[in-house]
Motif scaffolding. Structure first.
Motif, mmCIF file in Angstrom:
data_model
loop_
_atom_site.group_PDB
_atom_site.id
_atom_site.type_symbol
_atom_site.label_atom_id
_atom_site.label_comp_id
_atom_site.label_asym_id
_atom_site.label_seq_id
_atom_site.Cartn_x
_atom_site.Cartn_y
_atom_site.Cartn_z
ATOM 1 N N VAL A 12 0.856 -1.193 0.000
ATOM 2 C CA VAL A 12 0.000 0.000 0.000
ATOM 3 C C VAL A 12 0.888 1.237 0.000
ATOM 4 O O VAL A 12 1.715 1.417 0.899
ATOM 5 N N ALA A 17 9.249 4.062 -1.691
ATOM 6 C CA ALA A 17 9.381 2.824 -0.915
ATOM 7 C C ALA A 17 8.526 1.712 -1.505
ATOM 8 O O ALA A 17 8.997 0.579 -1.680
ATOM 9 N N ILE A 37 -0.708 -0.796 -4.590
ATOM 10 C CA ILE A 37 -1.904 0.055 -4.570
ATOM 11 C C ILE A 37 -1.518 1.466 -4.122
ATOM 12 O O ILE A 37 -0.942 1.642 -3.047
ATOM 13 N N ASP A 39 -2.829 5.808 -4.061
ATOM 14 C CA ASP A 39 -4.000 6.663 -4.276
ATOM 15 C C ASP A 39 -3.732 7.850 -5.189
ATOM 16 O O ASP A 39 -4.643 8.619 -5.493
ATOM 17 N N ARG A 47 9.955 12.199 -5.891
ATOM 18 C CA ARG A 47 9.390 13.356 -5.214
ATOM 19 C C ARG A 47 10.397 14.525 -5.108
ATOM 20 O O ARG A 47 9.978 15.696 -5.209
ATOM 21 N N ALA A 111 3.594 1.294 2.816
ATOM 22 C CA ALA A 111 4.582 2.278 2.333
ATOM 23 C C ALA A 111 3.828 3.578 2.089
ATOM 24 O O ALA A 111 3.891 4.162 1.016
ATOM 25 N N GLY A 113 3.974 6.565 3.504
ATOM 26 C CA GLY A 113 4.648 7.860 3.519
ATOM 27 C C GLY A 113 4.169 8.828 4.572
ATOM 28 O O GLY A 113 3.768 8.444 5.684
ATOM 29 N N LEU A 132 3.233 21.583 -0.183
ATOM 30 C CA LEU A 132 3.953 21.033 -1.337
ATOM 31 C C LEU A 132 4.356 19.593 -1.031
ATOM 32 O O LEU A 132 5.343 19.355 -0.339
ATOM 33 N N ARG A 133 3.552 18.657 -1.524
ATOM 34 C CA ARG A 133 3.894 17.240 -1.288
ATOM 35 C C ARG A 133 3.811 16.422 -2.571
ATOM 36 O O ARG A 133 4.549 15.474 -2.744
ATOM 37 N N ILE A 159 12.336 22.144 2.198
ATOM 38 C CA ILE A 159 11.291 22.375 1.194
ATOM 39 C C ILE A 159 11.117 23.883 0.980
ATOM 40 O O ILE A 159 11.029 24.354 -0.153
ATOM 41 N N ASN A 247 2.025 9.013 7.938
ATOM 42 C CA ASN A 247 0.660 8.490 7.782
ATOM 43 C C ASN A 247 0.534 7.183 8.563
ATOM 44 O O ASN A 247 0.896 6.118 8.071
ATOM 45 N N SER A 297 13.803 10.412 3.890
ATOM 46 C CA SER A 297 14.711 10.579 2.756
ATOM 47 C C SER A 297 14.515 9.452 1.752
ATOM 48 O O SER A 297 14.028 8.374 2.096
ATOM 49 N N TRP A 326 20.202 14.805 0.316
ATOM 50 C CA TRP A 326 20.731 15.925 -0.463
ATOM 51 C C TRP A 326 19.671 17.008 -0.624
ATOM 52 O O TRP A 326 18.486 16.767 -0.419
HETATM 53 P P1 FAD Z 1 5.833 8.938 0.001
HETATM 54 O O1 FAD Z 1 6.729 9.429 -1.083
HETATM 55 O O2 FAD Z 1 5.166 9.919 0.893
HETATM 56 O O3 FAD Z 1 4.709 8.032 -0.692
HETATM 57 C C1 FAD Z 1 3.630 7.464 -0.019
HETATM 58 C C2 FAD Z 1 2.564 7.176 -1.045
HETATM 59 O O4 FAD Z 1 1.499 6.442 -0.439
HETATM 60 C C3 FAD Z 1 1.929 8.449 -1.601
HETATM 61 O O5 FAD Z 1 1.796 8.350 -2.991
HETATM 62 C C4 FAD Z 1 0.567 8.473 -0.919
HETATM 63 O O6 FAD Z 1 -0.400 9.183 -1.667
HETATM 64 C C5 FAD Z 1 0.264 6.991 -0.823
HETATM 65 N N1 FAD Z 1 -0.719 6.617 0.201
HETATM 66 C C6 FAD Z 1 -0.772 7.053 1.478
HETATM 67 N N2 FAD Z 1 -1.803 6.462 2.135
HETATM 68 C C7 FAD Z 1 -2.392 5.645 1.251
HETATM 69 C C8 FAD Z 1 -3.521 4.763 1.335
HETATM 70 N N3 FAD Z 1 -4.203 4.600 2.471
HETATM 71 N N4 FAD Z 1 -3.888 4.083 0.213
HETATM 72 C C9 FAD Z 1 -3.186 4.216 -0.935
HETATM 73 N N5 FAD Z 1 -2.119 5.027 -1.071
HETATM 74 C C10 FAD Z 1 -1.726 5.728 0.019
HETATM 75 N N6 FAD Z 1 14.458 13.326 0.049
HETATM 76 C C11 FAD Z 1 15.776 13.290 -0.261
HETATM 77 O O7 FAD Z 1 16.463 12.326 0.121
HETATM 78 N N7 FAD Z 1 16.356 14.302 -0.981
HETATM 79 C C12 FAD Z 1 15.636 15.364 -1.440
HETATM 80 O O8 FAD Z 1 16.184 16.259 -2.086
HETATM 81 C C13 FAD Z 1 14.245 15.399 -1.154
HETATM 82 N N8 FAD Z 1 13.479 16.418 -1.607
HETATM 83 C C14 FAD Z 1 12.135 16.391 -1.391
HETATM 84 C C15 FAD Z 1 11.347 17.403 -1.942
HETATM 85 C C16 FAD Z 1 9.975 17.399 -1.745
HETATM 86 C C17 FAD Z 1 9.137 18.478 -2.337
HETATM 87 C C18 FAD Z 1 9.374 16.362 -0.966
HETATM 88 C C19 FAD Z 1 7.875 16.368 -0.743
HETATM 89 C C20 FAD Z 1 10.154 15.380 -0.407
HETATM 90 C C21 FAD Z 1 11.536 15.362 -0.618
HETATM 91 N N9 FAD Z 1 12.353 14.375 -0.096
HETATM 92 C C22 FAD Z 1 13.682 14.344 -0.384
HETATM 93 C C23 FAD Z 1 11.797 13.322 0.780
HETATM 94 C C24 FAD Z 1 11.462 12.066 -0.012
HETATM 95 O O9 FAD Z 1 10.745 12.408 -1.170
HETATM 96 C C25 FAD Z 1 10.649 11.131 0.862
HETATM 97 O O10 FAD Z 1 11.475 10.737 1.943
HETATM 98 C C26 FAD Z 1 10.175 9.930 0.074
HETATM 99 O O11 FAD Z 1 9.231 10.329 -0.893
HETATM 100 C C27 FAD Z 1 9.560 8.889 0.992
HETATM 101 O O12 FAD Z 1 9.033 7.868 0.194
HETATM 102 P P2 FAD Z 1 7.839 6.961 0.710
HETATM 103 O O13 FAD Z 1 7.550 6.027 -0.412
HETATM 104 O O14 FAD Z 1 8.155 6.424 2.046
HETATM 105 O O15 FAD Z 1 6.606 7.947 0.957
#
Ligand code: FAD
Length: 411
Positions: A12, A17, A37, A39, A47, A111, A113, A132-133, A159, A247, A297, A326
């Motif tokens: 999810v 990740a 899956i 959303d 990102r 996963a 986020g 900004l996400r 950010i 989350n 990160s 970075w």
């Molecule tokens: P996320 O990227 O948050 O993804 C989670 C996903 O799950 C999202 O698509 C969300 O919509 C989905 N989701 C949540 N709940 C549900 C549900 N119940 N059902 C279905 N889907 C769901 N990191 C760096 O290392 N270097 C950088 O320069 C950097 N710059 C960044 C700039 C910005 C603008 C942002 C926002 C982040 C930045 N980051 C950076 C941080 C990095 O992007 C995050 O650490 C990374 O995206 C984490 O990945 P994740 O898959 O854990 O979570």
């Protein structure tokens, strides 16, 4: 860890990740079904460019996707985009979508986020005020930015500062409002904050520290931001970047252990052995720092996802990565490896008050804990290696800017 490789795995959250777990599982030998899956409507995307090249218009949506659609098909990953998972039933081993559809799992990976921390202020609901996400946020920010004028950014973290640099690139006037004593205070040391404050000011950004916003004003759309002193700053665009929150609702409702994130063991396993959690939403005791940590990160999302995929495939390896991160602003690349906590010595290579490059080294008992390198990729690469090795270093050599870090190992 793994009972069998031919079960049903449901992931999810389809971002860094989630996409990494799903594609790695197949490479590591998972034979059963894999459903990813998410959303959001789009193919999983990088990102970090959102506040950088994507906001500047230097990259389009196609240019930031993580994998082409065909890569998921090749790995036989069933990509289910535009679906929100509402709840987990651990007894029935199902997840329920917003449509009411139930999907069964043998192993589940969360996963999901994080999301922006909300600012509880009058006026945040006005047009032109954004967090900004995701891609949609940036499309909205770009639409407002195209009208020019002044932007007010609330929050001087990564950010906020990256957004400031990108909006300057787009020709906007920019004010950054930071409540703490210095920008980047939560994430880096004073010389790096001083360096970035100077650079942003040289680039024409109005940086205000120790300043708090009282309200955002406007009829339908924002017209000004009022700060606590009473001053009104006229603006047509506000971007709020005051941190993120993990989350955890799905996991909490399902009765999983939470500790500033979904609590996982070194194998990314939650308090339910059939459910894993990875990336921004997960927290665990980091073996290097011996305390509960939740990292935000791309490095952590990827590394923890790999740990989960290996565990699921019966090849468990405990998480032990040196954190790295970075940030890109203007022509500057900041690269950070390690965490500075517990340092008893700080070495500054370069001058925070002049020029466009700098490295800060944090040491404990002569060994490197962390390096913050700006436009010094060699310091970052050698520093990261020295942190991993735990080598004892020659302080005089480290302090000599003409000596490469890898030549500073004490004989
Ligand atoms: P996320 O990227 O948050 O993804 C989670 C996903 O799950 C999202 O698509 C969300 O919509 C989905 N989701 C949540 N709940 C549900 C549900 N119940 N059902 C279905 N889907 C769901 N990191 C760096 O290392 N270097 C950088 O320069 C950097 N710059 C960044 C700039 C910005 C603008 C942002 C926002 C982040 C930045 N980051 C950076 C941080 C990095 O992007 C995050 O650490 C990374 O995206 C984490 O990945 P994740 O898959 O854990 O979570």
């Amino acid at each position: 860890m793994s009972d069998s490789l031919d079960g049903r795995c449901v992931v999810v959250g389809a971002s860094h990740a989630g996409a990494q777990v799903a594609t790695r599982l197949r490479k590591l030998g998972w034979q059963g079904s894999i459903k990813l899956i998410g959303d959001e409507q789009y193919l999983p995307y990088h990102r970090p460019p959102l506040s950088k090249d994507y906001l500047k218009g230097a990259k389009a949506k196609d240019g930031i996707i993580l994998h082409a659609e065909v890569a998921y098909a090749k790995s036989d990953v069933d990509l289910m985009l535009g679906h929100h998972v509402e709840r987990i039933d651990r007894n029935k081993k199902t997840v329920e979508l917003q449509t009411g559809e139930q999907i069964g799992y043998d192993k589940l990976v969360l996963a999901v986020g994080s999301r922006p921390r909300e600012l509880p202020l009058p006026g945040v609901e006005l047009g032109g005020v954004h967090y900004l996400r995701d891609v949609d946020d940036v499309d909205r920010i770009r639409a407002t930015a195209s009208q020019g004028g002044r932007a007010v950014i609330i929050g001087g973290g990564y950010i906020g500062l990256e957004t400031a640099a990108s909006l300057r690139h787009l020709g906007m006037e920019v004010t950054v409002i930071e409540a703490l004593d210095r920008v980047l205070q939560r994430v880096t040391c004073e010389p790096v904050s001083r360096f970035f404050t100077r650079i942003h000011r040289e680039e024409g950004v109005d940086i205000r520290v120790q300043t708090q916003v009282k309200a955002i004003h406007g009829d339908n759309a924002v017209t000004s931001v009022e700060i606590v002193s009473g001053e009104m700053i006229e603006t047509s665009l506000v971007v709020i970047g005051i941190g993120i929150v993990p989350n955890t609702r799905l996991a909490e409702d399902a009765g999983l252990a939470i500790n500033n994130g979904i609590d996982v063991n070194p194998f990314a396993q939650t308090s339910d052995p059939d459910i894993y959690a990875v990336g921004d939403c997960a927290s665990s005791i980091h073996p290097r720092y011996e305390r509960q940590l939740r990292l935000e990160s791309v490095q952590n999302a990827n590394d923890q996802a790999l740990v989960a995929a290996k565990s699921l495939c019966g090849q468990p390896v405990a998480y032990d990565a040196v954190p790295w991160f970075w940030s890109d602003q203007y022509d500057l690349k900041l690269q950070i490896a390690g965490l500075a906590e517990g340092a008893d010595e700080v070495i500054v290579r370069g001058d925070p008050d002049a020029g466009r490059s700098l490295s800060i080294l944090h040491l404990k008992s002569g060994s490197l804990l962390s390096v913050d390198a700006i436009n010094r990729p060699r310091d970052f690469v050698f520093g990261k290696k020295l942190i991993l090795e735990g080598a004892v270093l020659n302080i005089a050599k480290l302090a000599d800017d003409n000596v490469a870090l890898n030549e500073a190992v004490a004989k």
